[in-house]
Motif scaffolding. Structure first.
Motif, PDB file in Angstrom:
ATOM      1  N   LEU A 379       0.855  -1.287   0.065  1.00 52.53           N
ATOM      2  CA  LEU A 379       0.030  -0.100   0.270  1.00 52.53           C
ATOM      3  C   LEU A 379       0.855   1.247  -0.117  1.00 52.53           C
ATOM      4  CD1 LEU A 379      -2.853   1.036   0.303  1.00 52.53           C
ATOM      5  CD2 LEU A 379      -2.574   1.074   2.628  1.00 52.53           C
ATOM      6  N   GLU A 380       1.889   1.213   0.751  1.00 53.40           N
ATOM      7  CA  GLU A 380       2.931   2.262   0.807  1.00 53.40           C
ATOM      8  C   GLU A 380       3.534   2.785  -0.561  1.00 53.40           C
ATOM      9  OE1 GLU A 380       4.238   1.956   5.437  1.00 53.40           O
ATOM     10  OE2 GLU A 380       5.544   1.106   3.712  1.00 53.40           O
ATOM     11  N   ALA A 381       3.689   1.503  -1.422  1.00 49.10           N
ATOM     12  CA  ALA A 381       4.313   1.844  -2.819  1.00 49.10           C
ATOM     13  C   ALA A 381       3.103   2.457  -3.690  1.00 49.10           C
ATOM     14  CB  ALA A 381       4.647   0.499  -3.329  1.00 49.10           C
ATOM     15  N   VAL A 382       1.993   2.001  -3.460  1.00 53.31           N
ATOM     16  CA  VAL A 382       0.855   2.582  -4.357  1.00 53.31           C
ATOM     17  C   VAL A 382       0.578   3.893  -3.998  1.00 53.31           C
ATOM     18  CG1 VAL A 382      -1.576   2.507  -4.697  1.00 53.31           C
ATOM     19  CG2 VAL A 382      -0.350   0.397  -4.525  1.00 53.31           C
ATOM     20  N   ALA A 383       0.707   4.419  -2.707  1.00 52.01           N
ATOM     21  CA  ALA A 383       0.556   5.747  -2.265  1.00 52.01           C
ATOM     22  C   ALA A 383       1.753   6.809  -2.729  1.00 52.01           C
ATOM     23  CB  ALA A 383       0.484   5.702  -0.722  1.00 52.01           C
ATOM     24  N   VAL A 408      -3.803   1.675  10.475  1.00 51.09           N
ATOM     25  CA  VAL A 408      -3.304   1.510   9.186  1.00 51.09           C
ATOM     26  C   VAL A 408      -2.973   2.789   8.592  1.00 51.09           C
ATOM     27  CG1 VAL A 408      -3.649   0.643   6.632  1.00 51.09           C
ATOM     28  CG2 VAL A 408      -3.992  -0.899   8.549  1.00 51.09           C
ATOM     29  N   ALA A 409      -3.908   3.866   8.394  1.00 49.71           N
ATOM     30  CA  ALA A 409      -3.715   4.932   8.005  1.00 49.71           C
ATOM     31  C   ALA A 409      -2.668   5.741   8.568  1.00 49.71           C
ATOM     32  CB  ALA A 409      -4.975   5.793   7.785  1.00 49.71           C
ATOM     33  N   LYS A 410      -2.542   5.642   9.903  1.00 46.65           N
ATOM     34  CA  LYS A 410      -1.509   6.295  10.655  1.00 46.65           C
ATOM     35  C   LYS A 410      -0.044   5.746  10.615  1.00 46.65           C
ATOM     36  CE  LYS A 410      -2.664   7.114  15.088  1.00 46.65           C
ATOM     37  NZ  LYS A 410      -3.241   6.896  16.418  1.00 46.65           N
ATOM     38  N   THR A 411      -0.046   4.395  10.335  1.00 47.73           N
ATOM     39  CA  THR A 411       1.251   3.674  10.417  1.00 47.73           C
ATOM     40  C   THR A 411       1.651   3.946   8.848  1.00 47.73           C
ATOM     41  OG1 THR A 411       0.563   2.000  11.708  1.00 47.73           O
ATOM     42  CG2 THR A 411       2.404   1.424  10.501  1.00 47.73           C
ATOM     43  N   LEU A 412       1.071   3.908   7.765  1.00 48.09           N
ATOM     44  CA  LEU A 412       1.210   4.188   6.408  1.00 48.09           C
ATOM     45  C   LEU A 412       2.310   5.305   6.194  1.00 48.09           C
ATOM     46  CD1 LEU A 412       0.282   2.723   3.850  1.00 48.09           C
ATOM     47  CD2 LEU A 412      -1.181   4.676   3.463  1.00 48.09           C
ATOM     48  N   LYS A 413       3.718   4.745   5.661  1.00 49.46           N
ATOM     49  CA  LYS A 413       4.578   5.774   5.221  1.00 49.46           C
ATOM     50  C   LYS A 413       4.186   6.343   4.084  1.00 49.46           C
ATOM     51  CE  LYS A 413       8.321   3.454   7.800  1.00 49.46           C
ATOM     52  NZ  LYS A 413       7.356   2.422   8.511  1.00 49.46           N
ATOM     53  N   HIS A 414       4.141   7.717   3.904  1.00 53.52           N
ATOM     54  CA  HIS A 414       3.813   8.661   2.776  1.00 53.52           C
ATOM     55  C   HIS A 414       4.161   9.917   3.183  1.00 53.52           C
ATOM     56  CE1 HIS A 414       0.094  10.658   4.270  1.00 53.52           C
ATOM     57  NE2 HIS A 414       0.235   9.574   5.031  1.00 53.52           N
ATOM     58  N   ALA A 415       4.326  10.694   2.032  1.00 54.62           N
ATOM     59  CA  ALA A 415       4.774  12.067   2.103  1.00 54.62           C
ATOM     60  C   ALA A 415       4.094  13.071   3.176  1.00 54.62           C
ATOM     61  CB  ALA A 415       4.849  12.869   0.689  1.00 54.62           C
ATOM     62  N   GLY A 416       2.714  12.705   3.163  1.00 55.28           N
ATOM     63  CA  GLY A 416       2.048  13.396   4.218  1.00 55.28           C
ATOM     64  C   GLY A 416       1.903  12.777   5.557  1.00 55.28           C
ATOM     65  N   GLN A 417       2.810  11.852   5.982  1.00 55.55           N
ATOM     66  CA  GLN A 417       2.453  10.996   7.136  1.00 55.55           C
ATOM     67  C   GLN A 417       2.379  11.932   8.195  1.00 55.55           C
ATOM     68  OE1 GLN A 417       5.409   7.934   8.157  1.00 55.55           O
ATOM     69  NE2 GLN A 417       3.997   7.078   9.527  1.00 55.55           N
ATOM     70  N   GLU A 418       3.349  12.690   8.525  1.00 55.79           N
ATOM     71  CA  GLU A 418       3.554  13.714   9.772  1.00 55.79           C
ATOM     72  C   GLU A 418       2.254  14.543   9.741  1.00 55.79           C
ATOM     73  OE1 GLU A 418       6.571  16.840  11.977  1.00 55.79           O
ATOM     74  OE2 GLU A 418       7.459  15.712   9.813  1.00 55.79           O
ATOM     75  N   GLU A 419       1.924  15.209   8.687  1.00 60.18           N
ATOM     76  CA  GLU A 419       0.892  15.967   8.908  1.00 60.18           C
ATOM     77  C   GLU A 419      -0.574  15.035   9.160  1.00 60.18           C
ATOM     78  OE1 GLU A 419      -1.876  18.767   5.738  1.00 60.18           O
ATOM     79  OE2 GLU A 419      -0.017  18.052   4.981  1.00 60.18           O
ATOM     80  N   PHE A 420      -0.663  14.037   8.721  1.00 61.50           N
ATOM     81  CA  PHE A 420      -1.922  13.212   8.905  1.00 61.50           C
ATOM     82  C   PHE A 420      -1.969  12.888  10.113  1.00 61.50           C
ATOM     83  CE2 PHE A 420      -3.915   9.237   8.999  1.00 61.50           C
ATOM     84  CZ  PHE A 420      -5.006   9.483   8.133  1.00 61.50           C
ATOM     85  N   ASN A 421      -0.808  12.577  10.776  1.00 66.67           N
ATOM     86  CA  ASN A 421      -0.854  12.129  12.145  1.00 66.67           C
ATOM     87  C   ASN A 421      -0.993  12.979  13.379  1.00 66.67           C
ATOM     88  OD1 ASN A 421      -0.665   9.516  11.510  1.00 66.67           O
ATOM     89  ND2 ASN A 421       1.616   9.118  11.648  1.00 66.67           N
ATOM     90  N   SER A 422      -0.731  14.323  12.801  1.00 65.88           N
ATOM     91  CA  SER A 422      -0.828  15.538  13.786  1.00 65.88           C
ATOM     92  C   SER A 422      -2.170  16.104  13.683  1.00 65.88           C
ATOM     93  CB  SER A 422       0.046  16.722  13.176  1.00 65.88           C
ATOM     94  OG  SER A 422      -0.390  17.193  11.882  1.00 65.88           O
ATOM     95  N   LYS A 423      -3.131  15.474  12.848  1.00 66.28           N
ATOM     96  CA  LYS A 423      -4.437  15.958  13.091  1.00 66.28           C
ATOM     97  C   LYS A 423      -5.621  15.067  13.631  1.00 66.28           C
ATOM     98  CE  LYS A 423      -4.485  18.063   8.286  1.00 66.28           C
ATOM     99  NZ  LYS A 423      -5.006  17.993   7.047  1.00 66.28           N
ATOM    100  N   GLU A 424      -6.459  15.753  14.241  1.00 61.87           N
ATOM    101  CA  GLU A 424      -7.504  14.885  14.899  1.00 61.87           C
ATOM    102  C   GLU A 424      -8.674  14.865  13.902  1.00 61.87           C
ATOM    103  OE1 GLU A 424      -7.371  13.873  17.846  1.00 61.87           O
ATOM    104  OE2 GLU A 424      -5.260  14.728  18.357  1.00 61.87           O
ATOM    105  N   SER A 437     -16.582  11.061  10.638  1.00 60.16           N
ATOM    106  CA  SER A 437     -15.400  11.790  10.921  1.00 60.16           C
ATOM    107  C   SER A 437     -14.212  11.550  10.427  1.00 60.16           C
ATOM    108  CB  SER A 437     -15.074  11.817  12.631  1.00 60.16           C
ATOM    109  OG  SER A 437     -14.886  10.313  12.993  1.00 60.16           O
ATOM    110  N   PHE A 438     -13.408  12.331   9.970  1.00 59.69           N
ATOM    111  CA  PHE A 438     -12.289  11.959   8.990  1.00 59.69           C
ATOM    112  C   PHE A 438     -11.150  12.949   9.244  1.00 59.69           C
ATOM    113  CE2 PHE A 438     -13.727  15.698   7.324  1.00 59.69           C
ATOM    114  CZ  PHE A 438     -12.806  16.349   6.340  1.00 59.69           C
ATOM    115  N   LYS A 439     -10.052  12.647   8.749  1.00 60.56           N
ATOM    116  CA  LYS A 439      -8.967  13.446   8.493  1.00 60.56           C
ATOM    117  C   LYS A 439      -8.248  13.253   7.092  1.00 60.56           C
ATOM    118  CE  LYS A 439      -5.781  11.092  11.509  1.00 60.56           C
ATOM    119  NZ  LYS A 439      -4.696  11.130  12.814  1.00 60.56           N
ATOM    120  N   SER A 440      -7.384  13.982   6.596  1.00 62.27           N
ATOM    121  CA  SER A 440      -6.636  13.757   5.355  1.00 62.27           C
ATOM    122  C   SER A 440      -5.335  14.450   5.287  1.00 62.27           C
ATOM    123  CB  SER A 440      -7.485  14.022   4.264  1.00 62.27           C
ATOM    124  OG  SER A 440      -7.923  15.521   4.253  1.00 62.27           O
TER     125      SER A 440
END
Length: 480
Positions: A379-383, A408-424, A437-440
């Motif tokens: 999945l990381e390669a696809v992202a 899974v979404a929090k663990t996924l390594k991608h360019a926006g991982q830090e930003e994603f995990n900082s959001k509620e 409820s969501f985040k992106s």
């Protein structure tokens, strides 16, 4: 109630669809007759596959002027024959320019038909509660926006049949690429359009693997290493997916204790299960690697005995929807009975018995240890390939629950991982009504869907069509 609710939208759709010119561009090929049914036949020059199909059967799609094809993509080698069932519905709006999306059911385990998605989730018709004989128009079908392709795989799933089935996700990925190549060659007007893959359940394996295989084959085509049609993959959506054995099995423990619907275990039991997970399950998962059939199969058995088995027997509940009682797995669904009707099978060109979920396929994958393999790296390669990824989950599903899907979404390594995990997580609304409820961040979105089990698209159809369209348009999801 349904009639008064649906009439205004129905009239709008009729107006839109009836003005669309008919679609005619396709490779005509030849015709054959099987069991009294005439099929159009197209032979692929790339894969050697045959596409055998009937046109406009009149089944399911109730909107005037919407083209449909149903039949088989036949893949043959000297020792194998696989008849892969497909059912295509053109978009109800602008089919000449609309993107193409494929739906694959995964199921609680592999071997469940995509006709589940077609008739019970996002297809042009549905069997709504109380209607056990005929399908009704689905105003929120995914073909309201995109051309939709439903595929039953592996062999022995749904209407698909052959002399050998796949035993793991990697084998299935190669089959699906071959089937798509044949489809594109038979219907060339869909070549070069945006393409998306949507799936659920075991689709946490299928979705990443099918997407990665397409991307790899695209690279080989561009380098001249193989022949074929480049597939413009732009989106991947997986709801309530089984992505990673560590995350998914541990999440069943936490969800059983603290979900918002029904507490299944006590705090003391929570500690005991977590200890069993770490001491019994994790060591065996650590030994499992793709291809280690015996080791991975043992890991599945150990984790199932220690975690999933006893938790799922803890109370009388449906593992797909914790709000509901345990289902009678032998009781056929109304759509299941419908697809067994001889006249319906003849109309759509199905020439094999219908099987909603097949234990033979599940056993084959289980024996290969496929369940215990993590598809997070895939999945990381696809992202990383700039594909828009949506991970979403109905919050009443226990087996593939939203706790695990969020992890899974929090663990996924991608360019926006830090930003994603900082959001509620924040409210997700449809026309101002909060339904989740969501985040992106970047091209990754996560969505928890309220008041839905794994059948998200049945229970929250407005939301589902909205997030499908947003994702297919290569956007992070957003409230309206």
């Amino acid at each position: 109630m349904w009639a008064s609710f649906l009439l205004p939208a129905f009239l709008l759709f009729v107006s839109l669809v009836s003005t669309a010119p008919p679609e005619t561009e396709q490779n005509q090929g030849s015709t054959i007759e099987t069991n009294g049914r005439e099929y159009r036949v197209f032979q692929s020059t790339v894969t050697g596959a045959r596409v055998e199909y009937v046109e406009n059967s009149g089944v399911c799609e109730m909107m005037f002027g919407v083209t449909q094809y149903s039949g088989y993509i036949v893949l043959e080698t000297p020792n194998q024959i696989k008849n892969i069932w497909f059912w295509f519905f053109a978009s109800r709006n602008a089919p000449q320019t609309a993107p193409l999306a494929a739906w694959f059911n995964g199921g609680q385990d592999p071997g469940c038909s995509s006709m589940i998605g077609l008739f019970r989730e996002n297809g042009p018709c549905q069997f709504y509660y109380g209607n056990n004989y005929q399908p009704s128009l689905n105003m929120y079908s995914f073909n309201q926006y995109a051309n939709m392709l439903y595929i039953d795989q592996p062999v022995d799933t749904g209407f698909s049949y052959g002399n050998i089935t796949d035993t793991n996700t990697a084998e299935s990925a190669a089959v699906i690429w071959g089937a798509l190549q044949a489809f594109y060659e038979a219907f060339p007007r869909f070549q070069n359009r945006d393409f998306g893959i949507f799936t659920e359940g075991y689709g946490g394996h299928y979705g990443p693997a099918f997407s990665k295989h397409i991307l790899d084959q695209n690279n080989r085509i561009e380098k001249g290493e193989t022949l074929g049609q480049r597939i413009n993959l732009v989106a991947l959506g997986v709801n309530n997916g089984w992505f990673d054995p560590y995350i998914n099995w541990e999440s069943q423990i936490h969800y059983s204790y603290s979900n918002s619907h029904r507490q299944l275990i006590s705090a003391a039991e929570l500690d005991t299960y977590l200890q069993d997970f770490r001491q019994k399950c994790v060591p065996e998962l650590d030994e499992c690697a793709p291809g280690d059939q015996y080791i991975c199969r043992n890991a599945i058995e150990t984790c199932s005995r220690a975690i999933e088995g006893p938790l799922s027997q803890k109370a009388d509940f449906n593992t797909y929807d914790i709000r509901k009682p345990r289902p009678n797995d032998n009781a056929p669904q109304p759509y299941d009975n419908y697809l067994q009707l001889r006249d319906i099978k003849w109309q759509i060109g199905a020439r094999y018995r219908y099987s909603e979920c097949t234990m033979d396929v599940d056993s084959a994958f289980n024996n290969a240890g496929d369940h215990a393999v993590s598809f997070l790296p895939v999945l990381e390669a696809v992202a990383a390939a700039n594909v828009t990824v949506l991970i979403w989950a109905g919050d009443a599903d226990w087996k593939h629950n939203w706790y695990g899907n969020l992890e899974v979404a929090k663990t996924l390594k991608h360019a926006g991982q830090e930003e994603f995990n900082s959001k509620e997580l924040v409210p997700y609304t449809v026309n101002g009504v909060e339904l989740g409820s969501f985040k992106s961040a970047g091209k990754l979105s996560f969505l928890r869907v309220y008041n839905a089990g794994q059948m998200v698209m049945y229970e929250q159809p407005k939301l589902s069509l909205q997030v499908f369209m947003q994702t297919m348009k290569q956007r992070a999801i957003f409230s309206t």
